[in-house]
Design an enzyme around this catalytic site. Sequence first.
Site, PDB file in Angstrom:
ATOM      1  N   GLU A   1       0.704  -1.153  -0.067  1.00 24.30           N
ATOM      2  CA  GLU A   1      -0.123  -0.080   0.055  1.00 24.30           C
ATOM      3  C   GLU A   1       1.013   1.213   0.034  1.00 24.30           C
ATOM      4  OE1 GLU A   1      -3.683   2.339   2.498  1.00 24.30           O
ATOM      5  OE2 GLU A   1      -2.263   0.523   3.431  1.00 24.30           O
TER       6      GLU A   1
ATOM      7  N   GLU B   1       4.598  10.734  10.170  1.00 23.69           N
ATOM      8  CA  GLU B   1       5.524  10.414  11.372  1.00 23.69           C
ATOM      9  C   GLU B   1       5.601   9.213  11.519  1.00 23.69           C
ATOM     10  OE1 GLU B   1       3.616  14.512  10.881  1.00 23.69           O
ATOM     11  OE2 GLU B   1       2.865  12.298  10.764  1.00 23.69           O
TER      12      GLU B   1
END
Length: 402
Positions: free
Chosen positions: A244, A389
């Site tokens: 993905e 992050e």
Amino acid sequence: MDLDFTPQEEAFRQEVRRFISSNLPPSLADKVKNGLRLSKQDMESWHAILNKQGWLASHWPQELGGAGWSVMQQFIFDNECAAANAPRIVPFGLSMLGPVMIKYGSEQQKRYWLPRILDGSDWWCQGYSEPGAGSDLAGLTTRAVRDGDEYIVNGQKTWTTLGHFANMIFCLVRTNSEVKKQQGISFLLIDMSSPGVEVRPIITLDGAHEVNEVFFTDVRVPVANRIGEENKGWTYAKYLLTYERTNIAGVGNAIAALMALKQQASKRYKRGKSLLDDAAFAARVARVEIALKNMRTTNLRVISTVANGGAPGAESSMLKVKGTQIRQEISALARRAEGVYAQPYIPQNPPQTLANNDSDLAVGPAGAATVGIQYFNNRKLSIFGGSNEIQKNIICKMILGL
């Protein structure tokens, strides 16, 4: 941003170009070019065209319906499709579930489900994120309790992209709460028409219905619809996420978007000069182009690893971070180039005037308003598939050992 191709690769590129020129409907290419929303029929039509040609699953083994292409052939095809404004293939069945099933599914599951992905019988969506488990995916609480030959599923998934089009959803569910949270997860395939499944729309910042909430209330799922072993779903989930994240990077689409940006900027003027001659604007474009060339090289390395039997590792996180940053910067520059005409809340038909129809305002360039819509929509890129992050944490752990 051309590469030096071998004669065989160049011949393949020309073959791909001829095929796209002959088979991609112009109306569909125009929609993609102008950033208009694609209908379910639009997406299904290109899927069917590629499947008929045998070019849909370039990364699957030939014996399972794949194209059997080399790394460079896959790269060339993806880039030529993007350059021609072909729609991106919906990835959930083809590029996410497919590789997981090929590696971990039973022979019976492969025989049944893989052909249905290719011929479009099933439209898949992804049941990973939950209201309290997004980047901390292992914290999911949707439960599946074994009852004979079935599981009973209760819980909620969110940000389910195109779930309102799907008839099937692959889900991570908790099957054991007594162990470390990563060790009690299973991977289930759930029919969206099952009693107890409810889909509710979420309208995003750009005004679109693209994502959804999915609720499960006492939904019965056959045990035969579990991929691999019970409580081993985290392994399969991580494998899927590498595909993905690599797909999210969208190298081919970023290259096409950069080319479009340059064309756009060459026709926009600041103090009598093209925007491309404006030092500040040109410097930002140059930084994007350099970063994109570097990312393209990394993308080729990842594809090569997969072609040789491996799976993307931390490189997929690197691609995801850099790819989303590049695509967001391109959309920001495109919006900057259009200035006041890049208004986001205008119907998808190319605008003739600004929203308030004030005759004192200049008529905007055709398609300018969709630039604003794309800018807002692309803010999600650095969040979904695991926020950037979190990807940086993964890179630190896997490469730097921190």
